[in-house]
Design a protein around this motif. Sequence first.
Motif, PDB file in Angstrom:
ATOM      1  N   ARG A 174       0.790  -1.225  -0.183  1.00  0.00           N
ATOM      2  CA  ARG A 174      -0.040   0.016  -0.109  1.00  0.00           C
ATOM      3  C   ARG A 174       0.770   1.336  -0.058  1.00  0.00           C
ATOM      4  O   ARG A 174       0.708   2.241  -0.562  1.00  0.00           O
ATOM      5  CB  ARG A 174      -0.892   0.025   1.450  1.00  0.00           C
ATOM      6  N   MET A 175       2.129   1.207   0.625  1.00  0.00           N
ATOM      7  CA  MET A 175       2.697   2.285   0.716  1.00  0.00           C
ATOM      8  C   MET A 175       3.523   2.712  -0.728  1.00  0.00           C
ATOM      9  O   MET A 175       3.657   3.780  -1.029  1.00  0.00           O
ATOM     10  CB  MET A 175       4.011   2.161   1.581  1.00  0.00           C
ATOM     11  N   VAL A 176       3.797   1.277  -1.351  1.00  0.00           N
ATOM     12  CA  VAL A 176       4.167   1.610  -2.893  1.00  0.00           C
ATOM     13  C   VAL A 176       3.305   2.262  -3.726  1.00  0.00           C
ATOM     14  O   VAL A 176       3.474   3.068  -4.517  1.00  0.00           O
ATOM     15  CB  VAL A 176       4.925   0.292  -3.158  1.00  0.00           C
ATOM     16  N   ARG A 177       2.011   1.654  -3.666  1.00  0.00           N
ATOM     17  CA  ARG A 177       1.051   2.516  -4.294  1.00  0.00           C
ATOM     18  C   ARG A 177       0.769   3.617  -4.060  1.00  0.00           C
ATOM     19  O   ARG A 177       0.607   4.462  -5.136  1.00  0.00           O
ATOM     20  CB  ARG A 177      -0.163   1.333  -4.241  1.00  0.00           C
ATOM     21  N   ARG A 178       0.716   4.044  -2.872  1.00  0.00           N
ATOM     22  CA  ARG A 178       0.615   5.414  -2.678  1.00  0.00           C
ATOM     23  C   ARG A 178       1.677   6.330  -3.118  1.00  0.00           C
ATOM     24  O   ARG A 178       1.551   7.439  -3.639  1.00  0.00           O
ATOM     25  CB  ARG A 178       0.490   5.754  -1.013  1.00  0.00           C
ATOM     26  N   ARG A 179       2.988   5.978  -3.059  1.00  0.00           N
ATOM     27  CA  ARG A 179       4.100   6.649  -3.657  1.00  0.00           C
ATOM     28  C   ARG A 179       3.974   6.679  -5.188  1.00  0.00           C
ATOM     29  O   ARG A 179       4.290   7.937  -5.517  1.00  0.00           O
ATOM     30  CB  ARG A 179       5.236   5.917  -3.189  1.00  0.00           C
ATOM     31  N   TYR A 180       3.572   5.676  -5.913  1.00  0.00           N
ATOM     32  CA  TYR A 180       3.238   5.796  -7.324  1.00  0.00           C
ATOM     33  C   TYR A 180       2.465   6.805  -7.425  1.00  0.00           C
ATOM     34  O   TYR A 180       2.441   7.543  -8.415  1.00  0.00           O
ATOM     35  CB  TYR A 180       2.911   4.309  -7.931  1.00  0.00           C
ATOM     36  N   ALA A 181       1.339   6.946  -6.885  1.00  0.00           N
ATOM     37  CA  ALA A 181       0.067   7.563  -7.082  1.00  0.00           C
ATOM     38  C   ALA A 181       0.564   9.175  -6.762  1.00  0.00           C
ATOM     39  O   ALA A 181       0.223   9.813  -7.774  1.00  0.00           O
ATOM     40  CB  ALA A 181      -0.824   7.383  -6.278  1.00  0.00           C
ATOM     41  N   ARG A 182       1.449   9.307  -5.950  1.00  0.00           N
ATOM     42  CA  ARG A 182       2.081  10.557  -5.904  1.00  0.00           C
ATOM     43  C   ARG A 182       2.925  11.211  -7.007  1.00  0.00           C
ATOM     44  O   ARG A 182       3.175  11.990  -7.592  1.00  0.00           O
ATOM     45  CB  ARG A 182       2.661  10.717  -4.494  1.00  0.00           C
ATOM     46  N   TRP A 183       3.688  10.196  -7.397  1.00  0.00           N
ATOM     47  CA  TRP A 183       4.612  10.203  -8.505  1.00  0.00           C
ATOM     48  C   TRP A 183       3.927  10.695  -9.902  1.00  0.00           C
ATOM     49  O   TRP A 183       4.137  11.739 -10.576  1.00  0.00           O
ATOM     50  CB  TRP A 183       5.523   9.238  -8.785  1.00  0.00           C
ATOM     51  N   ASP A 184       2.684   9.889  -9.853  1.00  0.00           N
ATOM     52  CA  ASP A 184       1.742  10.252 -11.268  1.00  0.00           C
ATOM     53  C   ASP A 184       1.325  11.486 -11.135  1.00  0.00           C
ATOM     54  O   ASP A 184       1.248  12.501 -12.315  1.00  0.00           O
ATOM     55  CB  ASP A 184       0.626   9.202 -11.266  1.00  0.00           C
ATOM     56  N   GLN A 185       0.814  12.049  -9.902  1.00  0.00           N
ATOM     57  CA  GLN A 185       0.273  13.391  -9.625  1.00  0.00           C
ATOM     58  C   GLN A 185       1.397  14.490 -10.067  1.00  0.00           C
ATOM     59  O   GLN A 185       1.162  15.500 -10.668  1.00  0.00           O
ATOM     60  CB  GLN A 185      -0.323  13.499  -8.219  1.00  0.00           C
ATOM     61  N   ALA A 186       2.718  14.189  -9.606  1.00  0.00           N
ATOM     62  CA  ALA A 186       3.773  15.131  -9.706  1.00  0.00           C
ATOM     63  C   ALA A 186       3.969  15.107 -11.279  1.00  0.00           C
ATOM     64  O   ALA A 186       4.296  16.445 -11.797  1.00  0.00           O
ATOM     65  CB  ALA A 186       4.773  14.899  -8.839  1.00  0.00           C
ATOM     66  N   TRP A 187       4.164  14.061 -11.765  1.00  0.00           N
ATOM     67  CA  TRP A 187       4.301  14.152 -13.316  1.00  0.00           C
ATOM     68  C   TRP A 187       3.514  14.694 -14.054  1.00  0.00           C
ATOM     69  O   TRP A 187       3.442  15.484 -15.336  1.00  0.00           O
ATOM     70  CB  TRP A 187       4.630  12.737 -13.825  1.00  0.00           C
ATOM     71  N   ARG A 189       1.434  17.074 -13.257  1.00  0.00           N
ATOM     72  CA  ARG A 189       1.734  18.830 -12.809  1.00  0.00           C
ATOM     73  C   ARG A 189       2.919  18.992 -13.861  1.00  0.00           C
ATOM     74  O   ARG A 189       2.775  20.255 -14.480  1.00  0.00           O
ATOM     75  CB  ARG A 189       1.802  18.975 -11.405  1.00  0.00           C
ATOM     76  N   ALA A 190       3.918  18.331 -13.846  1.00  0.00           N
ATOM     77  CA  ALA A 190       5.021  18.810 -14.355  1.00  0.00           C
ATOM     78  C   ALA A 190       5.016  18.555 -16.034  1.00  0.00           C
ATOM     79  O   ALA A 190       5.788  19.129 -17.019  1.00  0.00           O
ATOM     80  CB  ALA A 190       6.630  18.297 -13.825  1.00  0.00           C
ATOM     81  N   GLY A 191       4.297  17.462 -16.335  1.00  0.00           N
ATOM     82  CA  GLY A 191       4.463  16.884 -17.632  1.00  0.00           C
ATOM     83  C   GLY A 191       4.067  17.832 -18.768  1.00  0.00           C
ATOM     84  O   GLY A 191       4.908  17.714 -20.058  1.00  0.00           O
TER      85      GLY A 191
END
Length: 201
Positions: A174-187, A189-191
């Motif tokens: 669950r921690m890894v999935r949450r981390r990936y979700a945060r990365w997707d959100q950051a990407w 925004r920056a993408g």
Amino acid sequence: MRAISGLWRWRRNPLRRATDLSEAWVALVALVLVIVAAPVLGSLVGTAAQDSLQQTVREQRHSRHLVTATVVRRLGGAPSETDPDTSAAHDARSRVLADWTAPDGTRQHGPALTNLKSPHRGDRFRLWTDPHGRITTRPLDSPTATTHAVLAGFGAALLTAGLVESGRRLIVWRMVRRRYARWDQAWDRAGPDWGKAGTGS
């Protein structure tokens, strides 16, 4: 050891993320539970099983009696009942019609299993009965009860360790999935501005 080294590695590392430290703490807690809680729980279950099974041993020794039966005649067909606790091969057991006297003094007559290879009328053999003369299995012995209790304790310890490890894996997943979700959100925004001139990238 991996959990402890993980905690030490992330202690003052500038690349450390909050999730890295959390994962290391989860691993350490799981390790402590496996080392401490699993054996303690296994010991408690084994002790409880030992007490219960030894009580059963005492009760069965008191309520089951070995009596002598006499063969009336041999019965055809396969044995209809077996004693799962005996180590003898079931093929060597014969089904006979027999007479015996119950511990309460009553005369009994009925089918029984005997380990006589070739039973004839008048042959004697031993069988276990309850106080009223009904045929039953031999009583549980103390070493067998102890073996069952030890196996129950080991089983409880292994089950506890398995549940702890499963819980650790679920939490980390669950921690890894949450981390990936945060990365997707950051990407996200920056993408749109990635690589464009004047965007400060």
